[in-house]
Design an enzyme around this catalytic site. Structure first.
Site, PDB file in Angstrom:
ATOM      1  N   ASP A  57       0.538  -1.648  -0.074  1.00 38.58           N
ATOM      2  CA  ASP A  57       0.255  -0.289   0.240  1.00 38.58           C
ATOM      3  C   ASP A  57       1.190   1.355  -0.526  1.00 38.58           C
ATOM      4  O   ASP A  57       1.261   1.676   1.576  1.00 38.58           O
ATOM      5  CB  ASP A  57      -1.094  -0.116   1.270  1.00 38.58           C
ATOM      6  CG  ASP A  57      -1.094   1.295   1.035  1.00 38.58           C
ATOM      7  OD1 ASP A  57      -2.873   0.871   0.305  1.00 38.58           O
ATOM      8  OD2 ASP A  57      -1.163   2.279   1.793  1.00 38.58           O
ATOM      9  N   TYR A  62       2.338   9.873  -0.557  1.00 39.50           N
ATOM     10  CA  TYR A  62       3.860   9.426   0.103  1.00 39.50           C
ATOM     11  C   TYR A  62       5.101   9.700   0.466  1.00 39.50           C
ATOM     12  O   TYR A  62       6.214   8.950   0.913  1.00 39.50           O
ATOM     13  CB  TYR A  62       3.217   7.445   0.977  1.00 39.50           C
ATOM     14  CG  TYR A  62       1.902   7.391   1.801  1.00 39.50           C
ATOM     15  CD1 TYR A  62       1.328   8.446   1.942  1.00 39.50           C
ATOM     16  CD2 TYR A  62       1.876   6.229   1.703  1.00 39.50           C
ATOM     17  CE1 TYR A  62       0.311   8.198   3.043  1.00 39.50           C
ATOM     18  CE2 TYR A  62       0.392   5.782   2.037  1.00 39.50           C
ATOM     19  CZ  TYR A  62       0.017   6.293   2.945  1.00 39.50           C
ATOM     20  OH  TYR A  62      -1.505   6.049   3.415  1.00 39.50           O
ATOM     21  N   LYS A  91      -3.152   5.713  -4.757  1.00 45.74           N
ATOM     22  CA  LYS A  91      -3.434   6.364  -4.007  1.00 45.74           C
ATOM     23  C   LYS A  91      -3.893   8.075  -4.989  1.00 45.74           C
ATOM     24  O   LYS A  91      -2.768   9.070  -5.071  1.00 45.74           O
ATOM     25  CB  LYS A  91      -4.508   6.344  -2.692  1.00 45.74           C
ATOM     26  CG  LYS A  91      -4.064   5.446  -2.129  1.00 45.74           C
ATOM     27  CD  LYS A  91      -4.117   5.813  -0.795  1.00 45.74           C
ATOM     28  CE  LYS A  91      -3.754   4.657   0.471  1.00 45.74           C
ATOM     29  NZ  LYS A  91      -3.121   4.816   1.092  1.00 45.74           N
ATOM     30  N   HIS A 124      -7.902   8.975  -2.302  1.00 47.16           N
ATOM     31  CA  HIS A 124      -7.938   8.665  -1.148  1.00 47.16           C
ATOM     32  C   HIS A 124      -7.996   9.887   0.282  1.00 47.16           C
ATOM     33  O   HIS A 124      -8.552   9.337   1.495  1.00 47.16           O
ATOM     34  CB  HIS A 124      -6.281   9.244  -1.141  1.00 47.16           C
ATOM     35  CG  HIS A 124      -5.340   9.136  -0.209  1.00 47.16           C
ATOM     36  ND1 HIS A 124      -3.489   9.341   0.338  1.00 47.16           N
ATOM     37  CD2 HIS A 124      -5.420   9.028   1.377  1.00 47.16           C
ATOM     38  CE1 HIS A 124      -3.208   9.427   1.282  1.00 47.16           C
ATOM     39  NE2 HIS A 124      -4.465   8.683   1.992  1.00 47.16           N
TER      40      HIS A 124
HETATM   41  N1  LIG Z   1      -5.610   5.845   3.764  1.00 48.09           N
HETATM   42  C1  LIG Z   1      -5.509   5.998   4.192  1.00 48.09           C
HETATM   43  O1  LIG Z   1      -5.267   7.862   4.856  1.00 48.09           O
HETATM   44  C2  LIG Z   1      -4.442   6.200   5.292  1.00 48.09           C
HETATM   45  C3  LIG Z   1      -3.528   5.113   4.571  1.00 48.09           C
HETATM   46  N2  LIG Z   1      -2.769   4.812   6.153  1.00 48.09           N
HETATM   47  C4  LIG Z   1      -1.568   3.124   5.326  1.00 48.09           C
HETATM   48  O2  LIG Z   1      -2.172   2.268   6.530  1.00 48.09           O
HETATM   49  C5  LIG Z   1      -0.731   2.012   7.053  1.00 48.09           C
HETATM   50  C6  LIG Z   1      -0.646   1.397   8.176  1.00 48.09           C
HETATM   51  O3  LIG Z   1      -1.081   2.440   8.560  1.00 48.09           O
HETATM   52  P1  LIG Z   1      -0.399   3.363  10.337  1.00 48.09           P
HETATM   53  O4  LIG Z   1      -0.414   4.157  10.186  1.00 48.09           O
HETATM   54  O5  LIG Z   1       1.292   3.477   9.274  1.00 48.09           O
HETATM   55  O6  LIG Z   1      -0.193   2.875  11.499  1.00 48.09           O
HETATM   56  P2  LIG Z   1      -0.098   1.406  11.901  1.00 48.09           P
HETATM   57  O7  LIG Z   1      -0.831   0.722  13.303  1.00 48.09           O
HETATM   58  O8  LIG Z   1       0.199   0.308  11.085  1.00 48.09           O
HETATM   59  O9  LIG Z   1       1.659   1.108  13.218  1.00 48.09           O
HETATM   60  C7  LIG Z   1       2.540   1.767  11.968  1.00 48.09           C
HETATM   61  C8  LIG Z   1       3.551   1.702  13.537  1.00 48.09           C
HETATM   62  O10 LIG Z   1       3.528   0.487  14.875  1.00 48.09           O
HETATM   63  C9  LIG Z   1       5.200   0.069  14.221  1.00 48.09           C
HETATM   64  N3  LIG Z   1       4.798  -1.297  14.101  1.00 48.09           N
HETATM   65  C10 LIG Z   1       5.101  -2.609  13.249  1.00 48.09           C
HETATM   66  N4  LIG Z   1       4.686  -2.840  13.334  1.00 48.09           N
HETATM   67  C11 LIG Z   1       4.067  -3.902  14.735  1.00 48.09           C
HETATM   68  C12 LIG Z   1       4.780  -4.731  15.640  1.00 48.09           C
HETATM   69  N5  LIG Z   1       3.928  -6.219  15.871  1.00 48.09           N
HETATM   70  N6  LIG Z   1       4.382  -3.986  17.262  1.00 48.09           N
HETATM   71  C13 LIG Z   1       4.874  -2.993  17.204  1.00 48.09           C
HETATM   72  N7  LIG Z   1       4.515  -2.130  16.603  1.00 48.09           N
HETATM   73  C14 LIG Z   1       4.664  -2.186  15.070  1.00 48.09           C
HETATM   74  C15 LIG Z   1       5.595   1.479  12.993  1.00 48.09           C
HETATM   75  O11 LIG Z   1       6.896   1.121  13.244  1.00 48.09           O
HETATM   76  P3  LIG Z   1       8.122  -0.247  12.952  1.00 48.09           P
HETATM   77  O12 LIG Z   1       7.420   0.083  11.385  1.00 48.09           O
HETATM   78  O13 LIG Z   1       9.909   0.650  13.469  1.00 48.09           O
HETATM   79  O14 LIG Z   1       8.524  -1.479  12.545  1.00 48.09           O
HETATM   80  C16 LIG Z   1       4.793   1.948  13.134  1.00 48.09           C
HETATM   81  O15 LIG Z   1       5.378   3.116  13.841  1.00 48.09           O
HETATM   82  C17 LIG Z   1       0.155   2.548   6.218  1.00 48.09           C
HETATM   83  O16 LIG Z   1       1.659   3.200   7.026  1.00 48.09           O
HETATM   84  C18 LIG Z   1      -0.470   3.011   5.030  1.00 48.09           C
HETATM   85  O17 LIG Z   1       0.127   2.838   3.543  1.00 48.09           O
HETATM   86  C19 LIG Z   1      -2.779   4.857   7.133  1.00 48.09           C
HETATM   87  C20 LIG Z   1      -3.336   6.048   7.523  1.00 48.09           C
HETATM   88  C21 LIG Z   1      -4.295   6.769   6.667  1.00 48.09           C
HETATM   89  O1  LIG Z   2      -2.584   8.134   4.466  1.00 44.39           O
HETATM   90  C1  LIG Z   2      -2.556   9.099   5.321  1.00 44.39           C
HETATM   91  C2  LIG Z   2      -1.260   9.555   6.149  1.00 44.39           C
HETATM   92  O2  LIG Z   2      -1.509   9.962   6.669  1.00 44.39           O
HETATM   93  C3  LIG Z   2      -1.668  12.006   6.097  1.00 44.39           C
HETATM   94  C4  LIG Z   2      -1.255  12.708   6.296  1.00 44.39           C
HETATM   95  O3  LIG Z   2      -0.491  13.382   7.464  1.00 44.39           O
HETATM   96  C5  LIG Z   2      -3.122  11.870   5.565  1.00 44.39           C
HETATM   97  O4  LIG Z   2      -2.649  12.597   3.976  1.00 44.39           O
HETATM   98  C6  LIG Z   2      -2.842  10.119   4.437  1.00 44.39           C
HETATM   99  O5  LIG Z   2      -4.288  10.244   5.162  1.00 44.39           O
END
Ligand SMILES: NC(=O)C1=CN([C@@H]2O[C@H](COP(=O)(O)OP(=O)(O)OC[C@H]3O[C@@H](n4cnc5c(N)ncnc54)[C@H](OP(=O)(O)O)[C@@H]3O)[C@@H](O)[C@H]2O)C=CC1
Ligand SMILES: O=C1CO[C@H](CO)[C@@H](O)[C@@H]1O
Length: 349
Positions: A57, A62, A91, A124
């Site tokens: 993803d 990003y 996205k 997005h």
């Molecule tokens: N459509 C949208 O608007 C959005 C989409 N997304 C997508 O969703 C993905 C995931 O969401 P995200 O917000 O990153 O959050 P997550 O809930 O996936 O958390 C990620 C964080 O948790 C840590 N982590 C990962 N695995 C573990 C584990 N097993 N135990 C403890 N800590 C862990 C990572 O650190 P480390 O890397 O050090 O392991 C990182 O800091 C994003 O990366 C993105 O691709 C996210 C937000 C908005």
């Molecule tokens: O995917 C995302 C991660 O965070 C961003 C904000 O800083 C947003 O653009 C978005 O929804």
């Protein structure tokens, strides 16, 4: 009924799949890459591929599509697998939420990824804004206000996304951060089905109504921030002055810890398994090789129904939401702002 949940023998031997309305199968565990930066994301994707991930993803905003493309290209060129084995998601940025910007931004993403097509392209966010002169980032005033574009027209954007499917540039289409009304409205006018709604979903924000309604509409859910996004929490606290009191500590929650000990799993694995029991796909982000492997090894245990129920009690409803987008000042004034406003909107200190 468009929605099924089943198993397939490749690539992770026990990977579960979501059948999309488009006819494609989406691996139920994908690798998130927001905050996976240049210098680490390439390694993370390669580690993910070796660990059995095939679903990745990313998003235009990003800033890492080029690095991801390099990793995927190296893997394909090295004969490790075929393009059709992969499920790559990107996205359309919120500052390109206009029909005439769909094709240019999709083509930019494809060029950066070095791909001929995407498996899934998402709108997005439901609200439109303006980009700055570079076209790469949002136009923000000095005090952090984006320039909202109140004319956002989902059906018109979707029509253009459909044309991208016709051109063979993308296989499936979806949305992100849409509420039930927005999804329902779009489903009514869509020729190419709305395959996915990617939304914030974790034990503190379980969104039962949204999940059930989307399922009835044949729209699969991908859970973003499935671990409660410790990365977003620190980012929002440091950069946008959010109050830490509003954020859940899911990885440290006593019930999560208790169940993870019972199954000899980590809290992260337990949180992901809980979401898989709800039949939603998950895209945990990690740039750490151990946690990348950990997060896909969630197919060798199941939670008992009463344990799923106990986890249900962790739902904090709207107060569990991390991504309310309040960091974009004035965003709630956009006619397509998707979330209910809290009675006390001032959750930023
Ligand atoms: N459509 C949208 O608007 C959005 C989409 N997304 C997508 O969703 C993905 C995931 O969401 P995200 O917000 O990153 O959050 P997550 O809930 O996936 O958390 C990620 C964080 O948790 C840590 N982590 C990962 N695995 C573990 C584990 N097993 N135990 C403890 N800590 C862990 C990572 O650190 P480390 O890397 O050090 O392991 C990182 O800091 C994003 O990366 C993105 O691709 C996210 C937000 C908005
Ligand atoms: O995917 C995302 C991660 O965070 C961003 C904000 O800083 C947003 O653009 C978005 O929804």
């Amino acid at each position: 009924m468009l929605f099924y949940w089943g198993t397939k023998p490749v690539p992770h031997p026990a990977m579960e799949y979501v059948q999309l309305a488009s006819g494609q199968s989406m691996p139920a565990v994908g690798l998130g890459t927001w905050q996976s930066h240049a210098g680490e994301v390439e390694r993370a994707v390669l580690d993910g591929l070796e660990a059995g991930y095939r679903h990745f993803d990313t998003a235009f905003n990003y800033g890492n599509e080029q690095d991801i493309g390099r990793a995927v290209g190296a893997w394909l060129d090295g004969g490790r697998g075929k393009r059709e084995d992969l499920f790559i998601v990107s996205k359309l940025p919120v500052f390109a939420n206009k029909p005439e910007l769909v094709e240019p931004y999709l083509r930019k993403s494809l060029a950066r990824l070095g791909l001929q097509y995407l498996d899934l392209y998402l709108i997005h966010g439901p609200f439109g804004m303006l980009a700055d002169g570079s076209g790469e980032v949002l136009q923000l005033s000095e005090d952090g206000c984006p320039t909202l574009d109140p004319t956002t027209d989902h059906a018109a954007i979707w029509k253009e996304m459909e044309r991208m499917v016709d051109l063979g540039l993308v296989r499936s289409l979806g949305v992100s951060n849409f509420n039930v009304d927005q999804v329902r409205r779009l489903c009514k006018s869509a020729r190419v089905p709305v395959s996915v709604n990617q939304v914030e979903l974790h034990a503190s924000l379980q969104q039962r109504h949204l999940v059930d309604s989307c399922r009835q509409l044949g729209v699969a859910i991908t859970a973003y921030s499935p671990l409660g996004s410790p990365g977003a929490q620190s980012h929002f606290i440091n950069k946008y002055n959010y109050s830490p009191d509003n954020f859940p500590d899911l990885l440290g929650h006593p019930l999560v810890r208790e169940l993870s000990l019972k199954y000899h799993k980590t809290p992260g694995q337990l949180l992901l398994r809980f979401l898989l029991e709800l039949k939603v796909a998950v895209i945990p982000k990690s740039a750490n090789p151990t946690r990348i492997r950990e997060n896909i090894n969630v197919f060798d245990f199941e939670l008992a129904p009463e344990e799923v129920e106990a986890m249900r009690a962790l739902d904090r409803g709207e107060s569990g939401r991390i991504f309310n987008f309040f960091f974009w000042k004035g965003i709630t004034k956009h006619p397509e702002y998707p979330f209910p406003l809290p009675e006390e909107p001032e959750i930023i200190k």
